[in-house]
Design an enzyme around this catalytic site. Structure first.
Site, PDB file in Angstrom:
ATOM      1  N   LYS A 212      55.521 140.318  -9.261  1.00 10.56           N
ATOM      2  CA  LYS A 212      54.716 139.909  -8.101  1.00 10.56           C
ATOM      3  C   LYS A 212      54.079 141.116  -7.411  1.00 10.56           C
ATOM      4  O   LYS A 212      52.883 141.132  -7.084  1.00 10.56           O
ATOM      5  CB  LYS A 212      55.622 139.165  -7.117  1.00 10.56           C
ATOM      6  CG  LYS A 212      55.032 138.939  -5.754  1.00 10.56           C
ATOM      7  CD  LYS A 212      53.942 137.908  -5.805  1.00 10.56           C
ATOM      8  CE  LYS A 212      53.209 137.845  -4.473  1.00 10.56           C
ATOM      9  NZ  LYS A 212      52.364 136.686  -4.370  1.00 10.56           N
ATOM     10  N   CYS A 266      49.286 139.664   1.953  1.00  5.49           N
ATOM     11  CA  CYS A 266      49.868 139.937   0.629  1.00  5.49           C
ATOM     12  C   CYS A 266      49.431 141.296   0.107  1.00  5.49           C
ATOM     13  O   CYS A 266      50.231 142.210  -0.019  1.00  5.49           O
ATOM     14  CB  CYS A 266      49.420 138.868  -0.352  1.00  5.49           C
ATOM     15  SG  CYS A 266      49.650 137.210   0.293  1.00  5.49           S
TER      16      CYS A 266
HETATM   17  N1  SAJ Z   1      38.822 141.692  -1.489  1.00  4.19           N
HETATM   18  C1  SAJ Z   1      37.812 142.652  -1.605  1.00  4.19           C
HETATM   19  N2  SAJ Z   1      37.138 142.733  -2.788  1.00  4.19           N
HETATM   20  C2  SAJ Z   1      37.410 141.920  -3.839  1.00  4.19           C
HETATM   21  C3  SAJ Z   1      38.432 140.963  -3.731  1.00  4.19           C
HETATM   22  C4  SAJ Z   1      39.136 140.867  -2.539  1.00  4.19           C
HETATM   23  O1  SAJ Z   1      37.539 143.390  -0.652  1.00  4.19           O
HETATM   24  O2  SAJ Z   1      36.725 142.060  -4.857  1.00  4.19           O
HETATM   25  C5  SAJ Z   1      39.583 141.584  -0.221  1.00  4.19           C
HETATM   26  C6  SAJ Z   1      39.409 140.238   0.463  1.00  4.19           C
HETATM   27  O3  SAJ Z   1      38.246 140.212   1.230  1.00  4.19           O
HETATM   28  C7  SAJ Z   1      40.668 140.203   1.302  1.00  4.19           C
HETATM   29  C8  SAJ Z   1      41.695 140.898   0.429  1.00  4.19           C
HETATM   30  O4  SAJ Z   1      40.957 141.638  -0.520  1.00  4.19           O
HETATM   31  O5  SAJ Z   1      40.517 140.947   2.508  1.00  4.19           O
HETATM   32  C9  SAJ Z   1      42.648 139.972  -0.291  1.00  4.19           C
HETATM   33  O6  SAJ Z   1      41.957 138.844  -0.811  1.00  4.19           O
HETATM   34  P1  SAJ Z   1      42.238 138.228  -2.254  1.00  4.19           P
HETATM   35  O7  SAJ Z   1      41.366 137.055  -2.427  1.00  4.19           O
HETATM   36  O8  SAJ Z   1      42.157 139.292  -3.279  1.00  4.19           O
HETATM   37  O9  SAJ Z   1      43.774 137.839  -2.228  1.00  4.19           O
HETATM   38  P2  SAJ Z   1      44.742 136.995  -1.236  1.00  4.19           P
HETATM   39  O10 SAJ Z   1      45.451 137.972  -0.345  1.00  4.19           O
HETATM   40  O11 SAJ Z   1      44.052 135.862  -0.600  1.00  4.19           O
HETATM   41  O12 SAJ Z   1      45.787 136.417  -2.313  1.00  4.19           O
HETATM   42  C10 SAJ Z   1      46.470 137.328  -3.189  1.00  4.19           C
HETATM   43  C11 SAJ Z   1      46.350 136.815  -4.629  1.00  4.19           C
HETATM   44  N3  SAJ Z   1      46.790 137.839  -5.574  1.00  4.19           N
HETATM   45  C12 SAJ Z   1      46.027 138.225  -6.616  1.00  4.19           C
HETATM   46  O13 SAJ Z   1      44.918 137.803  -6.812  1.00  4.19           O
HETATM   47  C13 SAJ Z   1      46.628 139.238  -7.527  1.00  4.19           C
HETATM   48  C14 SAJ Z   1      47.168 135.537  -4.770  1.00  4.19           C
HETATM   49  O14 SAJ Z   1      47.153 135.092  -6.115  1.00  4.19           O
HETATM   50  C15 SAJ Z   1      48.608 135.797  -4.321  1.00  4.19           C
HETATM   51  O15 SAJ Z   1      49.417 134.634  -4.425  1.00  4.19           O
HETATM   52  C16 SAJ Z   1      48.556 136.182  -2.868  1.00  4.19           C
HETATM   53  O16 SAJ Z   1      47.829 137.414  -2.783  1.00  4.19           O
HETATM   54  C17 SAJ Z   1      49.975 136.348  -2.353  1.00  4.19           C
HETATM   55  O17 SAJ Z   1      50.480 135.419  -1.695  1.00  4.19           O
HETATM   56  O18 SAJ Z   1      50.606 137.353  -2.688  1.00  4.19           O
END
Ligand code: SAJ
Length: 413
Positions: A212, A266
């Site tokens: 994780k 996360c």
């Molecule tokens: N972000 C960027 N650029 C990107 C992708 C995301 O700046 O290209 C930023 C988003 O704007 C946000 C942050 O990253 O601020 C996180 O967003 P996210 O969509 O990447 O992830 P979360 O936090 O909504 O969910 C993540 C997911 N993990 C992965 O994709 C590896 C989800 O599957 C997990 O279950 C979740 O964390 C968790 O609960 O741990």
């Protein structure tokens, strides 16, 4: 092993949807939470968090009598723990919610029970959980110190769902299931097979815990790469969005999107659990955290420089949540940026956030919440912080030549 009654401890963003989905399979689910208000709402078939379709599935599970909530744990065949694991000021993990959950369920544990930890946790936490349970129940045998046969099985199975898609992903995602023994893992797999259509992959608890943390650190490191590129491109006067689009046409390159920083509960948190476990070796993972945590300050500096050109600048900040099309403000870089700009009294700050009704207390009285068209009419500087669907097609005409700082690369059509 058959599960007639399953108890879910912690009815938040993960626990409540999990409880409702299991209840929808006709199993009796007892949801437990320390928040009396949340418990009362759920028992009325309502929800205290925003997630698409969650209200519908909770209402139906409560109406059929398969889901009920309480503040006091009751006996069950299996216990799934989904409580928060934040970090403390020094980035060390805070396991106090897991310890409290262990102490709460220990008195009602019975021989034959299964306990599964879902909370994102540093490596070794499942063993600690079993230890806390064993301390509270010396009359039961737990899977510790190589015990051959045990009264209670304990396993770790991290949630992996993406906010906004929780109900689909809870069912369709593969799950990593790590037991403190192989019997523990097998029993946990039987539990997840009740509602998971993806594969349930078996391993030990430590590997599952690390899996994780690895997944979210992988994403954090890749976002840090994009964020660092965006800053270098500013220095070199290159459009980072065009650069990434072009580079991603290489068959083995897939650069993520830069933004104002990384938010949510996360990705901005979990990598620290790896760093705290092996601080000397977790170099890239720590640096990625630092790069991503530094990005909001970089954006603030850009806004301050732009504001210097105006006598009484009006700054429209578009978006507050931590990512697009959700109302979740936790660890949001956009919130942090608006907060600092207000603190530094950079100008009059207008905020547009279509996903929330009222400003959070922290910003109340310091910035003004307005709708998009008023913000664009009044602004000298427009700062796009979140790529909400409402902001994705703002035309150049609507921006009427005002200065723009677009942290997500969507302004201007
Ligand atoms: N972000 C960027 N650029 C990107 C992708 C995301 O700046 O290209 C930023 C988003 O704007 C946000 C942050 O990253 O601020 C996180 O967003 P996210 O969509 O990447 O992830 P979360 O936090 O909504 O969910 C993540 C997911 N993990 C992965 O994709 C590896 C989800 O599957 C997990 O279950 C979740 O964390 C968790 O609960 O741990």
């Amino acid at each position: 092993m058959s599960f007639k009654t399953i108890s879910v401890i912690g009815l938040g963003y993960i626990g409540l949807p999990t409880a409702a989905i299991i209840a929808s399979r006709g199993i009796d689910v007892i949801g437990v939470d320390v928040n009396q208000h949340a418990v009362d709402l759920i028992n009325q078939g309502k929800v205290h968090i925003v997630e698409p379709d969650l209200d519908i599935i909770v209402r139906s599970a409560v109406q059929t009598g398969n889901l009920r909530a309480t503040v006091t744990p009751e006996p069950a065949d299996a216990f799934m723990i989904a409580v928060p694991t934040p970090f403390k000021d020094d980035h060390q993990p805070d396991l106090s919610y897991i310890e409290a959950a262990a102490k709460a369920i220990a008195p009602v544990l019975e021989k034959g029970n299964l306990v599964v930890l879902e909370s994102t946790s540093p490596v070794g936490s499942t063993e600690k959980l079993a230890g806390w349970l064993a301390d509270a129940r010396p009359d039961l045998i737990f899977p510790l110190n190589g015990a051959a046969s045990t009264d209670v099985n304990v396993a770790y199975c991290p949630e992996r769902v993406l906010p906004g898609y929780v109900l689909q992903e809870l069912i369709s995602n593969d799950r990593v299931v790590g037991g403190l023994s192989s019997e523990c893992a097998q029993k946990a797999i039987a539990l997840y097979e009740i509602f998971v259509k993806g594969d349930c992959l078996i391993t030990n608890a430590r590997t599952a815990e690390m899996a994780k943390l690895t997944e979210n650190s992988f994403r954090d490191v890749n976002i840090a790469f994009a964020n660092e590129l965006s800053i270098i491109c500013d220095t070199l006067q290159i459009n980072v969005w065009e650069l990434i689009k072009l580079s991603n046409r290489h068959p083995r390159v897939n650069i993520l999107k830069p933004g104002p920083g990384v938010g949510g509960h996360c990705i901005a948190v979990d990598p620290w659990f790896i760093v705290s476990s092996d601080p000397n070796n977790a170099k890239i993972i720590r640096t990625a955290r630092e790069v991503n945590d530094g990005k909001p300050h970089y954006v603030v500096d850009k806004v301050i420089k732009a504001a210097d050109r105006f006598k009484d600048p009006v700054i429209a900040c578009l978006g507050l949540s931590f990512k697009a099309d959700i109302d979740d403000l936790r660890e949001s870089p956009a919130m942090g940026i608006v907060d600092i700009l207000a603190k530094k009294e950079v100008g009059k700050i207008l905020v547009v956030e279509p996903n929330i009704g009222e400003l959070p207390d922290k910003l109340e009285g310091r910035v003004t919440k307005v709708d998009l068209s008023n913000a664009l009419k009044e602004a000298d500087i427009t700062v796009l912080l979140v790529d909400h669907k409402e902001f994705r097609n703002i035309s150049l005409e609507k921006l009427h030549g005002c200065m723009t700082i677009d942290t997500r690369g969507v302004l201007g059509g």
